[in-house]
Enzyme design. Structure first.
Site, short mmCIF file in Angstrom:
data_model
loop_
_atom_site.label_atom_id
_atom_site.label_comp_id
_atom_site.label_asym_id
_atom_site.label_seq_id
_atom_site.Cartn_x
_atom_site.Cartn_y
_atom_site.Cartn_z
CG HIS A 15 -40.05 110.50 -43.78
ND1 HIS A 15 -39.74 109.40 -44.54
CD2 HIS A 15 -39.95 110.10 -42.49
CE1 HIS A 15 -39.47 108.37 -43.74
NE2 HIS A 15 -39.59 108.78 -42.49
CG ASP A 279 -40.38 108.61 -38.40
OD1 ASP A 279 -40.08 108.89 -39.57
OD2 ASP A 279 -41.03 107.61 -38.09
CG HIS A 283 -48.99 111.18 -44.25
ND1 HIS A 283 -48.54 110.58 -45.40
CD2 HIS A 283 -48.37 110.53 -43.23
CE1 HIS A 283 -47.69 109.61 -45.09
NE2 HIS A 283 -47.57 109.56 -43.78
O1 DOR Z 1 -44.97 106.48 -39.53
C1 DOR Z 1 -44.16 106.40 -40.43
N1 DOR Z 1 -44.17 107.27 -41.45
N2 DOR Z 1 -43.24 105.43 -40.40
C2 DOR Z 1 -42.45 105.18 -41.45
O2 DOR Z 1 -41.71 104.23 -41.41
C3 DOR Z 1 -42.52 106.01 -42.67
C4 DOR Z 1 -43.11 107.31 -42.38
C5 DOR Z 1 -43.55 108.04 -43.64
O3 DOR Z 1 -42.73 108.17 -44.55
O4 DOR Z 1 -44.69 108.47 -43.69
ZN ZN Z 2 -39.22 107.50 -40.91
#
Ligand code: DOR
Ligand code: ZN
Length: 394
Positions: A15, A279, A283
């Site tokens: 992401h 993944d 943040h």
């Molecule tokens: O922990 C996660 N963060 N799981 C997800 O499905 C989305 C991801 C995010 O975009 O922050």
């Molecule tokens: Zn993800």
């Protein structure tokens, strides 16, 4: 110094947050992090703002990625309503040169069985239609598999019992109980059923449970086109790490038990696990350190630390200073190439050549992971202070 050459890696689940969430990360910052970690091709998820559920939103991301020279960013489209699938169909069938270019950069469809960051959870009818259409058009379909109803029930019951214990609702470890393993298993079961019904090429995102892995193992035996990835945080962390990490260990699917962790390593050993993908979900620290940890956003960064963590295991070590080494964890360099290059390249039709771009690795170099030396815009890591062995030579 012992130096080896590897194909530059593919991370099929990241992401990068652009557009719309660039206070957390952006394509430029995260590409630098990826390359520093030996990753030069990534598949990026659609939960940005606006969500990538239209041709225009995808085209915009492709244009933005064109400015990035060092990292090849491919994109998943998303779908929360049936009409979004028509946009995907337009891209896939597109005849114009513009659409063809966009299609080349689109690696498939991502659907969410339950909400996570970005609230892209879809109802079952939409998901079923997605499997049908992807099966018909030969589009790889990736799913975040957690059952929405089971998660909702688990959350309600945890909160109910929490009321009698005053601090319980601030206990971050409850996150794992609110999204229990059974919920992942149930969603994977339904998804495999749809893949069977519609002959869909189906890939399980961030698989985290022993039960889910067993379902994938059986689906493969049956001859279905089902693959899966696991994330480094589920390979190297467990619920025991909440104590040190707090909300920095909060992600979806959540941290699991030691038994689940051991099962994932077993899946790597016997070939059930096809890919390791990070993944990577940055943040800001501020967002993560909000007052009630259970309200902190889910997700951890990981694209820069995946390779050193894996190389540490390949060198016979174990990087988590708090957790015992998983008894059956074994990895050779050839496995890393299979899991982080060959398989994602094949599954998502990325068209990469092994010798196209290579990275040099110093397999002896020991170093300590410190967020201040990492490149993700978020400037923190769940692996702070871990000693690792193996590093990308610049
Ligand atoms: O922990 C996660 N963060 N799981 C997800 O499905 C989305 C991801 C995010 O975009 O922050
Ligand atoms: Zn993800």
């Amino acid at each position: 110094m012992t130096q080896i050459t590897l194909p530059s890696l593919i991370d099929c689940h990241v992401h990068f947050r652009e557009p719309g969430l660039t206070h957390k990360a952006d394509m430029a910052s995260e590409s630098v992090a990826a390359v520093a970690g030996g990753v030069v091709t990534v598949c990026e998820m659609p939960n940005t703002i606006p969500p990538v559920v239209t041709v225009e939103a995808l085209a915009d991301k492709v244009r933005r990625a064109d400015r990035i020279q060092t990292c090849d960013i491919r994109f998943f489209m998303g779908a929360t309503e049936k009409k979004h699938l028509l946009a995907l169909r337009d891209v896939w069938r597109g005849a114009s040169p513009t659409l063809k270019d966009i299609k080349r950069r689109c690696c498939g469809l991502k659907v969410f069985f339950d909400h996570s960051t970005g609230n892209q959870g879809a109802d079952f009818e939409t998901i079923a239609e997605a499997f049908r259409m992807c099966g018909e058009l030969g589009i790889p379909l990736v799913a975040h598999c957690e059952d929405a109803e089971m998660n909702a029930n688990a959350q309600a019951s945890v909160l109910r019992s929490g009321r009698s214990r005053s601090s319980a609702t601030e206990d971050i470890a409850l996150h794992s109980q609110m999204r229990p393993p059974e919920s992942e298993v149930a969603a994977i079961k339904r998804a495999i059923g749809l893949a069977r019904e519609y002959s869909t090429q189906f890939h399980v995102a961030h698989l985290s449970t022993a039960g889910g892995l067993q379902l994938v193992r059986e689906a493969k035996k049956e001859g279905l086109s089902v693959t899966c990835e696991v994330a480094p945080h589920h390979l190297f962390l467990t619920v025991d790490d909440y104590q040190t990490l707090g909300a920095l260990g909060k992600m979806n699917p959540p941290l699991r038990s030691k038994e689940d962790q051991a099962a994932l390593w077993e899946g790597i050993a016997d070939g059930t696990v096809d890919c390791i993908a990070t993944d990577h979900a940055p943040h800001t620290l501020e967002e993560k350190q909000c007052e009630d940890p259970l309200r902190a956003p889910s997700g951890v960064p990981g694209v820069e630390t995946m390779l050193p963590l894996l190389l540490t295991v390949a060198a016979g070590g174990w990087p988590n200073p708090r957790g015992e080494k998983v008894a059956n964890c074994k990895l050779q360099i050839a496995n890393i190439i299979r899991l982080c290059f060959e398989n994602p390249n094949r599954i998502f039709g990325l068209g990469k050549q092994k010798d196209e771009l290579q990275i040099q690795i110093d397999v002896d170099k020991e170093w300590t992971i410190e967020a201040e030396n990492l490149h993700s815009k978020c400037k923190w890591t769940p692996y702070e202070g871990w000693r690792v062995r193996g590093s990308v030579v610049d």
